[in-house]
Design an enzyme around this catalytic site. Structure first.
Site, PDB file in Angstrom:
ATOM      1  N   ARG A 234      65.372 -23.710 -87.327  1.00 60.58           N
ATOM      2  CA  ARG A 234      64.576 -24.406 -86.394  1.00 60.58           C
ATOM      3  C   ARG A 234      63.404 -23.436 -86.072  1.00 60.58           C
ATOM      4  O   ARG A 234      63.310 -22.256 -85.878  1.00 60.58           O
ATOM      5  CB  ARG A 234      65.145 -24.853 -84.991  1.00 60.58           C
ATOM      6  CG  ARG A 234      66.068 -25.945 -85.038  1.00 60.58           C
ATOM      7  CD  ARG A 234      65.275 -27.184 -85.409  1.00 60.58           C
ATOM      8  NE  ARG A 234      66.173 -28.526 -85.179  1.00 60.58           N
ATOM      9  CZ  ARG A 234      66.842 -29.108 -86.392  1.00 60.58           C
ATOM     10  NH1 ARG A 234      66.913 -28.568 -87.514  1.00 60.58           N
ATOM     11  NH2 ARG A 234      67.600 -30.142 -85.946  1.00 60.58           N
ATOM     12  N   GLU A 263      56.046 -29.946 -86.641  1.00 59.10           N
ATOM     13  CA  GLU A 263      56.091 -30.456 -87.844  1.00 59.10           C
ATOM     14  C   GLU A 263      55.952 -32.081 -87.869  1.00 59.10           C
ATOM     15  O   GLU A 263      56.695 -32.543 -86.675  1.00 59.10           O
ATOM     16  CB  GLU A 263      57.493 -29.861 -88.618  1.00 59.10           C
ATOM     17  CG  GLU A 263      58.742 -30.511 -88.011  1.00 59.10           C
ATOM     18  CD  GLU A 263      59.816 -29.604 -88.578  1.00 59.10           C
ATOM     19  OE1 GLU A 263      60.786 -30.474 -89.032  1.00 59.10           O
ATOM     20  OE2 GLU A 263      59.927 -28.631 -89.030  1.00 59.10           O
ATOM     21  N   HIS A 281      60.771 -29.547 -94.435  1.00 55.28           N
ATOM     22  CA  HIS A 281      61.887 -29.623 -93.902  1.00 55.28           C
ATOM     23  C   HIS A 281      62.847 -30.546 -94.381  1.00 55.28           C
ATOM     24  O   HIS A 281      63.356 -31.515 -94.145  1.00 55.28           O
ATOM     25  CB  HIS A 281      61.846 -30.336 -92.148  1.00 55.28           C
ATOM     26  CG  HIS A 281      62.959 -29.952 -91.647  1.00 55.28           C
ATOM     27  ND1 HIS A 281      62.867 -30.296 -90.110  1.00 55.28           N
ATOM     28  CD2 HIS A 281      64.242 -30.035 -91.786  1.00 55.28           C
ATOM     29  CE1 HIS A 281      64.260 -30.164 -89.375  1.00 55.28           C
ATOM     30  NE2 HIS A 281      65.052 -29.968 -90.675  1.00 55.28           N
TER      31      HIS A 281
HETATM   32  C1  8YV Z   1      67.913 -32.719 -91.424  1.00 56.17           C
HETATM   33  C2  8YV Z   1      68.299 -30.922 -89.833  1.00 56.17           C
HETATM   34  O1  8YV Z   1      66.876 -32.803 -92.530  1.00 56.17           O
HETATM   35  O2  8YV Z   1      70.569 -31.095 -90.038  1.00 56.17           O
HETATM   36  C3  8YV Z   1      69.585 -30.843 -89.318  1.00 56.17           C
HETATM   37  O3  8YV Z   1      69.616 -30.625 -87.898  1.00 56.17           O
HETATM   38  O4  8YV Z   1      67.180 -30.381 -89.434  1.00 56.17           O
HETATM   39  C4  8YV Z   1      68.107 -31.139 -91.244  1.00 56.17           C
HETATM   40  O5  8YV Z   1      69.333 -30.995 -91.966  1.00 56.17           O
HETATM   41  C5  8YV Z   1      67.314 -33.729 -90.347  1.00 56.17           C
HETATM   42  O6  8YV Z   1      67.962 -33.357 -89.126  1.00 56.17           O
HETATM   43  C6  8YV Z   1      66.947 -34.941 -90.631  1.00 56.17           C
HETATM   44  O7  8YV Z   1      66.188 -35.629 -89.839  1.00 56.17           O
END
Ligand code: 8YV
Length: 315
Positions: A234, A263, A281
């Site tokens: 993150r 983002e 992302h």
């Molecule tokens: C996903 C992510 O792409 O798993 C997570 O927490 O940030 C990513 O793997 C995202 O959550 C999908 O919106």
């Protein structure tokens, strides 16, 4: 009998939305122009939230839904969900761990290789005609056999380290304590010390209040002007202002980033840099993984409303 009403906070692939729409009444919150007015008018009927890792569910949203029972996160990171607000009302929270771990690790390693070996620039060198005009592409940086630090040896960090062991890397990691599953690798508690002994530093920590800006000026300085920072966790784990300052002053060698503050509207300072690989992302963004993530979101919601145990509970 009317279907259970859910708040859908972000878009899902068609295959997920078809399944959700067949079973629930889905309110597409991300398409609503006046969100406060929508929640005031419809919030009392909504019993669940279907969200995404980066979107979560904040306290205001949770408190606008008096009948809320469950928040199902499409992603492993639940840092954008106000867990305190959920706990206060015994609201269940679920995520989608494990199914995405290896894809995220794959992309992290791919980002390291692409940035270290200049692959994006290499394609531009070919397509622009520079190869014919200017000759050989500039030399880049070796990856195999070098020193790598893994900041956070959870599921994703462990898979990254496993992959890099295949590149004969000198692997060290930082976490809250040494891991019995990591006896072949060096434990270094202090992130600054880890960065100082690394050529490449991966940030694979689960984000929370305690990890905010754990990669700050001191870690970045320790990584140094030949070092590379790779972030597949993150943005909140990194002090982006410190990162941008170091990249612009060339006191940090380079970075490969899949996540950003604000983002998809990232800081425009990133766009002016030629020492950063920017990715949208997408670390879990394969058809196979996203199908598995979507199935888990649906399975958690269905299990809850059918009174069955939750497959992947957080709370
Ligand atoms: C996903 C992510 O792409 O798993 C997570 O927490 O940030 C990513 O793997 C995202 O959550 C999908 O919106």
């Amino acid at each position: 009998m009317s279907k259970i009403e859910l708040l859908q906070v972000g878009p899902y692939p068609a295959w997920d939305e078809e399944r959700l729409n067949a079973t629930f009444t889905m309110h597409r919150y991300f398409e609503v122009p006046d969100k406060a007015a929508f929640l005031a008018a419809h919030g009392t009927g909504i019993r669940g939230i279907a969200t995404r890792g980066e979107l979560g569910a904040n306290r205001a949203m949770i408190e606008a839904l008096p009948k809320l029972e469950i928040i199902s996160v499409y992603g492993v990171g639940f840092d954008a969900v106000d867990l305190a607000a959920a706990r206060e009302r015994n609201i269940r929270v679920t995520n989608t761990p494990d199914v995405l771990t290896k894809d995220v690790a794959d992309l992290g390693v791919a980002m390291l290789l692409a940035q270290a070996r200049g692959m994006v620039g290499g394609e531009s060198w070919v397509k622009s005609g520079d190869w014919a005009r200017k000759g050989l592409y500039p030399l880049k940086t070796r990856v195999h056999g070098k020193r790598v630090g893994i900041l956070g040896l959870g599921r994703i960090g462990f898979e990254v380290a496993k992959r890099l062991a295949g590149f004969e890397m000198d692997i060290a990691y930082s976490d809250t304590s040494p891991k019995d599953y990591a006896k072949d690798w060096t434990f270094i508690a202090d992130p600054v010390e880890l960065a100082a002994r690394s050529d490449f530093l991966f940030v694979t920590l689960a984000a929370c209040a305690e990890t905010r800006h754990i990669v700050g000026r001191k870690v970045i300085e320790a990584l140094g002007d030949q070092g590379m920072l790779i972030n597949i966790s993150r943005a909140s784990n990194i002090d982006e202002e410190a990162l941008l300052d170091a990249l612009e002053k060339k006191t940090l060698g380079s970075a490969a980033l899949d996540v950003f503050d604000g983002e998809p509207n990232l800081n425009p300072r990133f766009l002016a840099l030629d020492s950063v690989l920017l990715q949208p992302h997408m670390a879990s963004g394969t058809v196979e993984t996203r199908r598995a993530m979507g199935a888990l979101v649906f399975d958690n919601l269905s299990a809850h409303f059918q009174g069955r145990p939750l497959p992947t509970p957080v709370l």
